[in-house]
Design a protein around this motif. Structure first.
Motif, mmCIF file in Angstrom:
data_model
loop_
_atom_site.group_PDB
_atom_site.id
_atom_site.type_symbol
_atom_site.label_atom_id
_atom_site.label_comp_id
_atom_site.label_asym_id
_atom_site.label_seq_id
_atom_site.Cartn_x
_atom_site.Cartn_y
_atom_site.Cartn_z
ATOM 1 N N MET A 1 0.840 -1.204 0.000
ATOM 2 C CA MET A 1 0.000 0.000 0.000
ATOM 3 C C MET A 1 0.867 1.244 0.000
ATOM 4 O O MET A 1 2.063 1.196 0.237
ATOM 5 C CB MET A 1 -0.898 -0.010 1.242
ATOM 6 C CG MET A 1 -2.154 -0.843 1.033
ATOM 7 S SD MET A 1 -3.531 -0.304 2.040
ATOM 8 C CE MET A 1 -2.989 -0.786 3.670
ATOM 9 N N GLN B 1 -1.577 5.389 9.671
ATOM 10 C CA GLN B 1 -3.040 5.362 9.591
ATOM 11 C C GLN B 1 -3.531 5.854 8.227
ATOM 12 O O GLN B 1 -4.654 5.552 7.835
ATOM 13 C CB GLN B 1 -3.655 6.241 10.692
ATOM 14 C CG GLN B 1 -3.542 5.680 12.094
ATOM 15 C CD GLN B 1 -4.021 6.702 13.124
ATOM 16 O OE1 GLN B 1 -3.300 7.617 13.501
ATOM 17 N NE2 GLN B 1 -5.253 6.551 13.572
ATOM 18 N N ALA B 2 -2.716 6.644 7.551
ATOM 19 C CA ALA B 2 -3.118 7.187 6.247
ATOM 20 C C ALA B 2 -2.769 6.246 5.103
ATOM 21 O O ALA B 2 -3.106 6.524 3.945
ATOM 22 C CB ALA B 2 -2.462 8.548 6.024
ATOM 23 N N ASP B 3 -2.098 5.132 5.413
ATOM 24 C CA ASP B 3 -1.712 4.181 4.375
ATOM 25 C C ASP B 3 -2.964 3.689 3.637
ATOM 26 O O ASP B 3 -3.950 3.297 4.273
ATOM 27 C CB ASP B 3 -0.972 2.994 5.015
ATOM 28 C CG ASP B 3 0.006 2.356 4.051
ATOM 29 O OD1 ASP B 3 0.182 2.886 2.940
ATOM 30 O OD2 ASP B 3 0.608 1.336 4.424
ATOM 31 N N ARG C 1 -4.831 5.595 1.873
ATOM 32 C CA ARG C 1 -5.819 6.678 1.784
ATOM 33 C C ARG C 1 -5.263 7.842 0.963
ATOM 34 O O ARG C 1 -4.102 7.874 0.596
ATOM 35 C CB ARG C 1 -6.192 7.150 3.199
ATOM 36 C CG ARG C 1 -6.644 5.994 4.082
ATOM 37 C CD ARG C 1 -7.545 6.396 5.221
ATOM 38 N NE ARG C 1 -8.294 5.229 5.686
ATOM 39 C CZ ARG C 1 -7.879 4.409 6.654
ATOM 40 N NH1 ARG C 1 -6.752 4.636 7.283
ATOM 41 N NH2 ARG C 1 -8.601 3.363 6.995
#
Lengths: 168, 328
Positions: free
Chosen positions: A1, A63-65, A67
């Protein structure tokens, strides 16, 4: 990702402790996003993830992986100012400018929230499909972004002008 | 340096398994936990991101609502069924924090958030029985404007900061939890503990359990309900006092009433005594004030928060007067 930042795919940092804010500024040198309090109290670090405004200081890059992140650098193309940025200048919506990227990111997402029918604490009728945009509504909805120079009146006027122009 | 591993759980079972490791903590939006880790209040070696678990908001078979623990606060506040049937919940959530934080925060995380007591949050320089059991309490003789007047103990006077939980207390919400050994349901009123001698233990949730959903039963009284938050500035501040209330009247008499207080106690404070005092009484301001006084009879002020006793009574009376509207 990977994290999509302003349209470009970037590998998330290997160290899970890195905040999205530090990742943007220190790793990617996207210094438009500002470090204010670094504890969720000022809004200077506001960015937009998958259409929602969030605080990058309290978000881990991990946490933004997977997105999509939009920062102030992604809100205008080729150095041209967008209507909200122009309105901030016209209405003196800043003095020192440090909180401005966070204000612009927050206002961008806020106008979309209004269009989606999101109510606020001061919305009189929760059943209304869409809140009437008043200065009081803008102040409440923008309360997560502090301006120590005290440009809040200009900020409210700038947002109101853009909202009014869009509705016309 | 404390090394940190980040995991993203794709199922409740996986989250339960990962969270069982020593030093592991569940991660919702992170608006509280990330901050506390940075401040050295929380020591965490493994973060288990549970935001991919159920975030659905659906009507349950009995006409209530079932909300997945990973639902974002803003999604709950904006949901049409919450706005129409449980306006106090929508308003309570919208009164909390800022739009950015509400977009990040999950309802499961909101239930678990820690106090905003400045001494609890100051790991380097303050004594705190909640953070370091047995070390003492600097709030009692310090800046305690935001601290508790109900339910506190000699060991801790910190308040629970959640707005959402105050509305959930008034609504008799039920917390669904899971562990490797099964599932159970905990009434919201039983979920948070009073501090007593162990202020470090804040809920009845076992270390092996995770919150999976919040169930809100159908409620006729919630249709006429609201949330009012009194604070030091108009927005983006924690409550000095807040009130969640629902009210139904018949011929000017209180038929049913639900009341929760925030900002005054270590847990979301369900005002059962005030409710009992009001049922069958005329919906007058004097009756509202008398019921509020009954609830606050045991209040114990600290050096800096005695004003909360009057403020709580007047806020409750004002909210009930508003909810009485033209129906009196």
């Amino acid at each position: 990702m990977a994290i999509r930042i302003n349209g470009a795919e970037v590998q998330a940092p290997g160290d899970a402790r890195v905040s999205l804010l530090d990742f943007l500024r220190e790793h990617l040198h996207l210094t438009g996003t500002k470090v204010g309090c670094n504890q969720g109290a000022c809004g200077a670090c506001t960015v937009i993830i998958d259409g929602e405004r969030v605080l990058s200081c309290l978000t881990l890059a991990a946490q933004a992986d997977g997105r999509s992140v939009t920062t102030i650098e992604g809100l205008s193309a080729d150095g041209a100012l967008n209507p909200l940025q122009v309105a901030f200048i016209e209405h003196d919506g800043f003095q020192c400018g440090y909180c401005t990227p966070g204000q612009i990111c927050a206002a961008t997402a806020m106008l979309q929230e209004i269009e989606r029918g999101m109510p606020s604490y001061v919305t009189a009728d929760l059943a209304a499909e869409r809140a009437t945009l008043t200065a009081q509504e803008i102040r409440e909805r923008m309360s997560g972004n502090l301006c120590r120079c005290g440009a809040h009146n200009g900020i409210v006027e700038a947002i109101m002008q853009v909202a009014t122009e869009r509705a016309a | 340096m404390i090394p940190l591993a980040y995991h993203r759980a794709s199922s409740a079972d996986e989250a339960i398994h990962l969270a069982g490791a020593p030093g592991a903590r569940l991660l919702g939006g992170g608006t509280n936990l990330i901050d506390l880790m940075r401040k050295g209040v929380e020591q965490v070696s493994d973060l288990v991101d549970v935001t991919a678990l159920s975030s659905s908001i659906e009507e349950s078979d009995d006409g209530g609502l079932m909300i997945g623990a990973a639902a974002r606060n803003s999604a709950v506040a904006a949901h049409p069924l919450v706005r129409s049937r449980y306006p106090l919940l929508s308003r309570a959530i919208l009164a909390g924090a800022s739009a950015q934080i509400r977009n990040m925060a999950t309802v499961g995380g909101n239930l678990m958030q820690r106090t905003r007591c400045v001494y609890f949050n100051d790991a380097a320089g303050s004594r705190c029985n909640k953070r370091a059991p047995g070390s003492g309490c600097d709030a009692r003789g310090g800046f305690n404007r935001y601290h508790a007047i109900l339910g506190a103990s000699p060991h801790c006077v910190a308040t629970n900061p959640s707005d959402m939980s105050v509305a959930l207390a008034a609504l008799d919400a039920r917390i669904h939890v899971s562990s490797a050994s099964g599932t159970r349901i905990i009434a919201l009123g039983d979920f948070h503990r009073l501090p007593g001698e162990r202020p470090d233990i804040e809920t009845v949730l076992e270390p092996s359990e995770i919150i999976t959903a919040i169930e809100i039963p159908p409620s006729a009284v919630a249709a006429n309900s609201t949330y009012r938050k009194v604070r030091d500035r108009a927005s983006y501040a924690f409550a000095l006092v807040s009130v969640a209330a629902g009210l139904t009247l018949r011929d000017g008499v209180v038929e049913d009433v639900r009341i929760g207080f925030g900002g005054v106690a270590p847990k979301p404070w369900r005002a059962l005594r005030a409710e009992a005092a009001l049922r069958g009484q005329p919906a007058t301001e004097s009756a509202f004030m008398a019921a509020a006084a009954t609830e606050l009879a045991d209040a114990v002020p600290l050096s800096g928060n005695g004003f909360k006793i009057d403020l709580a009574q007047r806020t409750l009376a004002a909210v009930l007067t508003e909810l009485s509207g033209d129906r009196r």
